[in-house]
Design an enzyme around this catalytic site. Sequence first.
Site, PDB file in Angstrom:
ATOM      1  N   LYS A 128     -11.349 -10.406  16.164  1.00 44.73           N
ATOM      2  CA  LYS A 128     -10.196  -9.174  15.707  1.00 44.73           C
ATOM      3  C   LYS A 128      -9.169  -9.585  15.849  1.00 44.73           C
ATOM      4  O   LYS A 128      -8.165  -9.408  14.887  1.00 44.73           O
ATOM      5  CB  LYS A 128     -10.638  -8.068  16.499  1.00 44.73           C
ATOM      6  CG  LYS A 128     -10.036  -6.937  16.143  1.00 44.73           C
ATOM      7  CD  LYS A 128     -10.095  -6.128  14.850  1.00 44.73           C
ATOM      8  CE  LYS A 128      -8.981  -5.159  14.417  1.00 44.73           C
ATOM      9  NZ  LYS A 128      -9.376  -4.527  13.098  1.00 44.73           N
TER      10      LYS A 128
ATOM     11  N   LYS B 290       0.109  -2.999  18.839  1.00 42.93           N
ATOM     12  CA  LYS B 290      -0.761  -3.043  20.110  1.00 42.93           C
ATOM     13  C   LYS B 290      -1.538  -4.405  19.948  1.00 42.93           C
ATOM     14  O   LYS B 290      -1.701  -5.142  20.896  1.00 42.93           O
ATOM     15  CB  LYS B 290      -1.602  -1.692  20.520  1.00 42.93           C
ATOM     16  CG  LYS B 290      -2.615  -2.196  21.680  1.00 42.93           C
ATOM     17  CD  LYS B 290      -3.984  -2.313  20.996  1.00 42.93           C
ATOM     18  CE  LYS B 290      -4.517  -1.286  19.992  1.00 42.93           C
ATOM     19  NZ  LYS B 290      -5.814  -1.613  19.736  1.00 42.93           N
TER      20      LYS B 290
HETATM   21  P1  NAP Z   1      -6.506   6.901  16.523  1.00 43.60           P
HETATM   22  O1  NAP Z   1      -6.994   7.951  15.445  1.00 43.60           O
HETATM   23  O2  NAP Z   1      -5.378   7.151  17.392  1.00 43.60           O
HETATM   24  O3  NAP Z   1      -7.671   7.685  17.795  1.00 43.60           O
HETATM   25  C1  NAP Z   1      -7.690   7.147  19.323  1.00 43.60           C
HETATM   26  C2  NAP Z   1      -8.780   7.846  19.909  1.00 43.60           C
HETATM   27  O4  NAP Z   1      -8.848   7.148  21.339  1.00 43.60           O
HETATM   28  C3  NAP Z   1      -8.679   9.353  19.928  1.00 43.60           C
HETATM   29  O5  NAP Z   1     -10.092   9.881  20.009  1.00 43.60           O
HETATM   30  C4  NAP Z   1      -8.044   9.586  21.411  1.00 43.60           C
HETATM   31  O6  NAP Z   1      -8.202  10.741  22.082  1.00 43.60           O
HETATM   32  C5  NAP Z   1      -8.914   8.309  22.143  1.00 43.60           C
HETATM   33  N1  NAP Z   1      -7.931   7.839  23.558  1.00 43.60           N
HETATM   34  C6  NAP Z   1      -6.927   7.228  23.530  1.00 43.60           C
HETATM   35  N2  NAP Z   1      -6.742   6.804  24.956  1.00 43.60           N
HETATM   36  C7  NAP Z   1      -7.797   7.584  25.518  1.00 43.60           C
HETATM   37  C8  NAP Z   1      -7.995   7.541  26.930  1.00 43.60           C
HETATM   38  N3  NAP Z   1      -7.301   6.999  27.812  1.00 43.60           N
HETATM   39  N4  NAP Z   1      -9.174   8.336  27.395  1.00 43.60           N
HETATM   40  C9  NAP Z   1      -9.884   9.029  26.224  1.00 43.60           C
HETATM   41  N5  NAP Z   1      -9.819   8.839  24.901  1.00 43.60           N
HETATM   42  C10 NAP Z   1      -8.677   8.097  24.784  1.00 43.60           C
HETATM   43  O7  NAP Z   1      -7.131   5.553  16.691  1.00 43.60           O
HETATM   44  P2  NAP Z   1      -8.139   4.813  15.462  1.00 43.60           P
HETATM   45  O8  NAP Z   1      -7.540   4.533  14.356  1.00 43.60           O
HETATM   46  O9  NAP Z   1      -9.500   5.836  15.345  1.00 43.60           O
HETATM   47  O10 NAP Z   1      -8.514   3.508  16.405  1.00 43.60           O
HETATM   48  C11 NAP Z   1      -9.257   3.474  17.332  1.00 43.60           C
HETATM   49  C12 NAP Z   1      -9.584   2.116  17.836  1.00 43.60           C
HETATM   50  O11 NAP Z   1     -10.173   1.106  16.411  1.00 43.60           O
HETATM   51  C13 NAP Z   1      -8.567   1.248  17.935  1.00 43.60           C
HETATM   52  O12 NAP Z   1      -8.496   0.267  19.091  1.00 43.60           O
HETATM   53  C14 NAP Z   1      -7.971   0.651  17.022  1.00 43.60           C
HETATM   54  O13 NAP Z   1      -7.063  -0.476  16.982  1.00 43.60           O
HETATM   55  C15 NAP Z   1      -9.101   0.443  16.151  1.00 43.60           C
HETATM   56  N6  NAP Z   1      -9.206   0.047  14.998  1.00 43.60           N
HETATM   57  C16 NAP Z   1      -8.836   1.162  14.038  1.00 43.60           C
HETATM   58  C17 NAP Z   1      -8.582   0.810  12.658  1.00 43.60           C
HETATM   59  C18 NAP Z   1      -7.933   1.826  11.474  1.00 43.60           C
HETATM   60  O14 NAP Z   1      -7.964   1.396  10.499  1.00 43.60           O
HETATM   61  N7  NAP Z   1      -7.618   3.010  11.972  1.00 43.60           N
HETATM   62  C19 NAP Z   1      -9.162  -0.233  12.108  1.00 43.60           C
HETATM   63  C20 NAP Z   1      -9.983  -1.135  12.895  1.00 43.60           C
HETATM   64  C21 NAP Z   1      -9.750  -0.887  14.264  1.00 43.60           C
HETATM   65  P3  NAP Z   1      -7.184  11.927  21.792  1.00 43.60           P
HETATM   66  O15 NAP Z   1      -7.670  12.560  20.519  1.00 43.60           O
HETATM   67  O16 NAP Z   1      -7.411  12.750  23.116  1.00 43.60           O
HETATM   68  O17 NAP Z   1      -5.929  11.341  21.515  1.00 43.60           O
END
Ligand code: NAP
Length: 294
Positions: A173, A241
Amino acid sequence: MSDRRIGLIGLGLMGNPMGHNLLKAGYELTVYNRTQSKTAELAAAGARVAGSPADCARDVDVVISCVSDSPDVEAIALGSAGIIEALRSGMLYIDMSTIAPAVSRRIYDRFKLLGCSALDAPVSGGDIGAKAGTLSIMVGGDGEAFDRALPILQVLGKNIVHIGDAGAGQVTKACNQIVVALTVQAVAEALTLAKKSGVDPGKVREALLGGFGQSRVMEVHGAKMLEGNFAPGFKLDLFRKDMNLVLQTARELGLPLMGSHQVVPLMDALIAGGGGDRDFISVLALYEKLAHLE
Ligand code: NAP
């Protein structure tokens, strides 16, 4: 379906559509999200809502997580009221967040001691891929655990590759993020050069899509850039990040990754300007400002 009951932790831009796809595929789903209001949609679609990561892991066969960063995964997996408190021998944990390879290896070791398997399975393909169930999934961990996880991963993605031992998925990744970050910057520069030259950037994109300049970034992000649509997708804060993970891994290996180093101040400038919640493709607006094209 031998693993019928799945616990899903983290219902953000990625986790929420993954949950819908798992329900549609017939899995019994239990969900946990730190901000409980975000569980409402999946609850209405048939998921059970848990009050903690441990509660989410208690009565399921497989636990999946997709949260933000390394400390967040450590907290939900190994912390107080974390998955580890509800582990039973034979359970499988699949973390689909993008985090440091060293943290994935640490979790793998701890879970293995308790008779459980852990896979690092970060993804690429964005929220579009998560909704369509077409993510690219790069997996690290034991072959047996990969074979067991495959039917579930096939609900979430299309290109699913077992890369190697624990942490290998996260290394892959990091490689992906180098390519995407530098390509987004390159596409923004190309479209700015076209516009400043008085040449239609839309036509430039169309022409480049048929040659060596072709890429998924040019195709999907290039189109969004031309529309001025900078909504995430993938939040820049999370991309920054990931670049931290890239630079940290490169530092540990003594690798001079010049391109990765130069793209980071550009991301920092956008974040300092309040753009952390937008997509990195908003870098086009910065280039256009510097070119007096606004
Ligand atoms: P996001 O929309 O910001 O959601 C983050 C999630 O993590 C939320 O459910 C948040 O809860 C939870 N969270 C964060 N810190 C936490 C903690 N300490 N304890 C419990 N829950 C926690 O992010 P996302 O886009 O879905 O991305 C999630 C992961 O996938 C990341 O590692 C990102 O790098 C990866 N990713 C994302 C994409 C993309 O296009 N979006 C693509 C590939 C990979 P709350 O709702 O309470 O904040």
